[in-house]
Design a protein around this motif. Structure first.
Motif, PDB file in Angstrom:
ATOM      1  N   TRP A   1      32.627  46.838  22.994  1.00 45.09           N
ATOM      2  CA  TRP A   1      32.722  45.391  22.929  1.00 45.09           C
ATOM      3  C   TRP A   1      31.469  44.695  23.472  1.00 45.09           C
ATOM      4  CZ3 TRP A   1      32.290  42.141  27.051  1.00 45.09           C
ATOM      5  CH2 TRP A   1      32.527  42.656  28.335  1.00 45.09           C
ATOM      6  N   GLN A   2      30.849  45.278  24.504  1.00 46.76           N
ATOM      7  CA  GLN A   2      29.667  44.623  25.074  1.00 46.76           C
ATOM      8  C   GLN A   2      28.534  44.570  24.059  1.00 46.76           C
ATOM      9  OE1 GLN A   2      29.509  47.149  28.633  1.00 46.76           O
ATOM     10  NE2 GLN A   2      29.784  45.314  29.876  1.00 46.76           N
ATOM     11  N   GLU A   3      28.351  45.665  23.337  1.00 46.19           N
ATOM     12  CA  GLU A   3      27.313  45.702  22.305  1.00 46.19           C
ATOM     13  C   GLU A   3      27.651  44.776  21.151  1.00 46.19           C
ATOM     14  OE1 GLU A   3      25.570  48.912  19.047  1.00 46.19           O
ATOM     15  OE2 GLU A   3      26.720  49.611  20.767  1.00 46.19           O
ATOM     16  N   ASN A   4      28.933  44.733  20.790  1.00 50.67           N
ATOM     17  CA  ASN A   4      29.353  43.918  19.643  1.00 50.67           C
ATOM     18  C   ASN A   4      29.332  42.419  19.939  1.00 50.67           C
ATOM     19  OD1 ASN A   4      29.792  46.053  17.860  1.00 50.67           O
ATOM     20  ND2 ASN A   4      31.906  46.342  18.541  1.00 50.67           N
ATOM     21  N   MET A   5      29.753  42.049  21.132  1.00 50.18           N
ATOM     22  CA  MET A   5      29.995  40.642  21.409  1.00 50.18           C
ATOM     23  C   MET A   5      28.753  39.898  21.868  1.00 50.18           C
ATOM     24  SD  MET A   5      33.060  40.229  20.507  1.00 50.18           S
ATOM     25  CE  MET A   5      33.049  38.503  20.958  1.00 50.18           C
ATOM     26  N   ASP A   6      27.807  40.584  22.538  1.00 46.10           N
ATOM     27  CA  ASP A   6      26.661  39.892  23.131  1.00 46.10           C
ATOM     28  C   ASP A   6      27.171  38.795  24.060  1.00 46.10           C
ATOM     29  OD1 ASP A   6      24.845  41.484  21.691  1.00 46.10           O
ATOM     30  OD2 ASP A   6      25.011  40.179  19.941  1.00 46.10           O
ATOM     31  N   GLU A   7      26.729  37.566  23.824  1.00 45.44           N
ATOM     32  CA  GLU A   7      27.180  36.458  24.684  1.00 45.44           C
ATOM     33  C   GLU A   7      28.348  35.690  24.070  1.00 45.44           C
ATOM     34  OE1 GLU A   7      24.089  34.500  21.955  1.00 45.44           O
ATOM     35  OE2 GLU A   7      24.513  36.467  22.833  1.00 45.44           O
ATOM     36  N   TYR A   8      28.905  36.208  22.959  1.00 47.03           N
ATOM     37  CA  TYR A   8      29.954  35.486  22.252  1.00 47.03           C
ATOM     38  C   TYR A   8      31.351  35.888  22.735  1.00 47.03           C
ATOM     39  CZ  TYR A   8      26.236  34.141  19.017  1.00 47.03           C
ATOM     40  OH  TYR A   8      25.093  33.629  18.468  1.00 47.03           O
ATOM     41  N   SER A   9      32.362  35.168  22.224  1.00 50.57           N
ATOM     42  CA  SER A   9      33.750  35.386  22.651  1.00 50.57           C
ATOM     43  C   SER A   9      34.687  35.392  21.456  1.00 50.57           C
ATOM     44  CB  SER A   9      34.191  34.282  23.628  1.00 50.57           C
ATOM     45  OG  SER A   9      33.364  34.238  24.765  1.00 50.57           O
ATOM     46  N   LEU A  10      35.906  35.898  21.700  1.00 55.25           N
ATOM     47  CA  LEU A  10      37.000  35.836  20.741  1.00 55.25           C
ATOM     48  C   LEU A  10      38.104  34.956  21.311  1.00 55.25           C
ATOM     49  CD1 LEU A  10      37.353  39.644  19.853  1.00 55.25           C
ATOM     50  CD2 LEU A  10      36.074  37.905  18.584  1.00 55.25           C
ATOM     51  N   LEU A  11      38.922  34.402  20.431  1.00 59.53           N
ATOM     52  CA  LEU A  11      40.092  33.637  20.850  1.00 59.53           C
ATOM     53  C   LEU A  11      41.318  34.541  20.798  1.00 59.53           C
ATOM     54  CD1 LEU A  11      39.504  30.281  18.918  1.00 59.53           C
ATOM     55  CD2 LEU A  11      38.874  30.847  21.286  1.00 59.53           C
ATOM     56  N   GLY A  12      42.135  34.512  21.852  1.00 60.91           N
ATOM     57  CA  GLY A  12      43.341  35.321  21.893  1.00 60.91           C
ATOM     58  C   GLY A  12      44.523  34.524  22.408  1.00 60.91           C
ATOM     59  N   ASP A  13      45.729  35.037  22.170  1.00 63.59           N
ATOM     60  CA  ASP A  13      46.926  34.336  22.635  1.00 63.59           C
ATOM     61  C   ASP A  13      47.321  34.808  24.032  1.00 63.59           C
ATOM     62  OD1 ASP A  13      48.099  36.794  22.273  1.00 63.59           O
ATOM     63  OD2 ASP A  13      49.281  36.217  20.522  1.00 63.59           O
ATOM     64  N   SER A  14      48.522  34.445  24.449  1.00 64.09           N
ATOM     65  CA  SER A  14      48.970  34.730  25.816  1.00 64.09           C
ATOM     66  C   SER A  14      49.114  36.215  26.109  1.00 64.09           C
ATOM     67  CB  SER A  14      50.304  34.022  26.077  1.00 64.09           C
ATOM     68  OG  SER A  14      51.290  34.446  25.142  1.00 64.09           O
ATOM     69  N   ALA A  15      49.157  37.064  25.067  1.00 65.05           N
ATOM     70  CA  ALA A  15      49.281  38.503  25.293  1.00 65.05           C
ATOM     71  C   ALA A  15      48.089  39.047  26.068  1.00 65.05           C
ATOM     72  CB  ALA A  15      49.404  39.237  23.956  1.00 65.05           C
ATOM     73  N   TYR A  16      46.956  38.361  26.004  1.00 65.57           N
ATOM     74  CA  TYR A  16      45.736  38.840  26.653  1.00 65.57           C
ATOM     75  C   TYR A  16      45.476  38.134  27.989  1.00 65.57           C
ATOM     76  CZ  TYR A  16      45.135  40.468  21.871  1.00 65.57           C
ATOM     77  OH  TYR A  16      45.330  41.056  20.642  1.00 65.57           O
ATOM     78  N   ILE A  17      46.366  37.244  28.419  1.00 64.68           N
ATOM     79  CA  ILE A  17      46.209  36.534  29.690  1.00 64.68           C
ATOM     80  C   ILE A  17      46.335  37.531  30.844  1.00 64.68           C
ATOM     81  CG2 ILE A  17      47.250  34.844  31.250  1.00 64.68           C
ATOM     82  CD1 ILE A  17      48.012  33.176  28.882  1.00 64.68           C
ATOM     83  N   GLY A  18      45.464  37.405  31.821  1.00 60.88           N
ATOM     84  CA  GLY A  18      45.540  38.244  33.009  1.00 60.88           C
ATOM     85  C   GLY A  18      45.003  39.640  32.816  1.00 60.88           C
ATOM     86  N   GLN A  19      44.490  39.941  31.631  1.00 66.63           N
ATOM     87  CA  GLN A  19      43.924  41.255  31.361  1.00 66.63           C
ATOM     88  C   GLN A  19      42.401  41.210  31.564  1.00 66.63           C
ATOM     89  OE1 GLN A  19      46.049  43.689  30.800  1.00 66.63           O
ATOM     90  NE2 GLN A  19      47.793  42.292  30.645  1.00 66.63           N
TER      91      GLN A  19
END
Length: 331
Positions: A219-237
């Motif tokens: 993910w670090q190589e793929n994302m660079d400085e960008y982000s993805l949007l996720g729902d509450s399933a990813y909160i606190g992770q």
């Protein structure tokens, strides 16, 4: 009177039976399908004729050929591709597809499996991670869509119903109380899949599925400085590359409420992608008697076909205002 009624019933039954015997396979003239108008062809096979020709060309490049079976004439490649698309676009049984295309049931089953195996080796033909320029374009598009900066995609999980497997069947019972496998999709602003991960049992949490995916290891190589949007399933992770909504306990500040609303507006692309894929490729709705490994291939093939077909001008013939989300299956 009773004897007369009985004779009449026997006569009617014999006529009906003789009529059944005259029903022939409809597939002897399968070539007429290629002469359908563009709209009719797309309605049946869910692809345009240029898309069909492109898929056939790619399958031929990757090894699909004519094959002889028990001394019978070989099944043309064009017919194989039509059979595969019909299988993916409808819920017909192998017997019904056999009748439609005038191919034995065993050959029908074999052809579908062969095409599935081939298309599942062609992932990079249909799905690829965006390059630097494409990331910048996606970030600009998401900023226009939801007002958030640095976003290049949305991530979510989707369930596909299956019959309880014989091995570790309980693992496939999800929180919605049906058996399923999971698909993790990352979708760009055009509702195209840019990464998929299919196959985890239905009870697996979305966050755990992300950790198990190949994407997580890079993910670090793929994302660079960008982000993805996720729902509450990813909160606190521990997913620093996923922007999630704040938990609303009833006293959420106005700024956080606005942020949550923006995330929701941006995440709609992944929900719409799942909805369109299941609406177009209806085989995903009827996999109760299918092996899990084949279910995974069908799911991947549906994602590939979705990307091949998606476009700014595409409108669902049945749902011109947007395909409905299957609420119990896309959670």
């Amino acid at each position: 009177m009773e004897g007369e009624r009985r004779r009449r019933w026997i006569l009617i039954s014999s006529v009906l039976w003789s009529t059944q015997q005259l029903i022939l396979k409809t597939g002897t003239e399968w070539e007429v399908m290629l002469n359908m108008g563009d709209y009719t062809f797309a309605g049946h096979f869910r692809v345009t004729k240029p898309q069909f020709e492109y898929l056939q060309m790619k399958l031929q490049e990757n090894g699909i050929e004519k094959e002889h079976s028990q001394g019978l004439p070989p099944v043309p490649v064009t017919k194989k591709v039509l059979m595969f698309l019909w299988y993916m676009a409808n819920q017909n049984s192998f017997r019904e597809i056999s009748d439609k295309f005038d191919v034995s049931q065993s050959s029908t089953h074999w052809i579908i499996l062969v095409v599935l195996n081939i298309i599942c080796t062609m992932g990079t033909t249909f799905i690829s991670w965006p390059n630097t320029c494409e990331k910048a374009a996606s970030a600009a598009a998401f900023h226009r869509l939801c007002g958030l900066s640095g976003v290049i995609g949305a991530i979510d999980g989707c369930h596909t119903r299956v019959q309880r497997p014989h091995i570790r069947g309980g693992d496939y019972m999800n929180r919605k109380a049906f058996y399923s496998i999971l698909l993790q999709g990352i979708v760009d602003e055009r509702e195209r899949f840019i990464d998929i991960f299919a196959g985890p049992p239905g009870r697996v949490h979305d966050a755990r599925m992300l950790r198990a995916s190949d994407f997580y290891t890079t993910w670090q190589e793929n994302m660079d400085e960008y982000s993805l949007l996720g729902d509450s399933a990813y909160i606190g992770q521990a997913f620093p590359f996923v922007i999630t909504p704040k938990r609303d306990n009833g006293a959420l500040p106005e700024a956080d409420q606005l942020q949550n609303s923006n995330i929701s507006h941006g995440r709609v692309v992944v929900e719409q992608a799942f909805g369109k894929m299941k609406c177009k490729w209806r085989r995903l709705r009827d996999l109760q008697n299918t092996r899990i490994d084949v279910v995974v291939m069908i799911t991947m093939a549906a994602c590939f076909l979705h990307n091949m077909c998606i476009g700014a001008s595409e409108i669902c013939q049945e749902h011109p205002h947007g395909c409905p989300k299957q609420g119990d299956e896309n959670e």
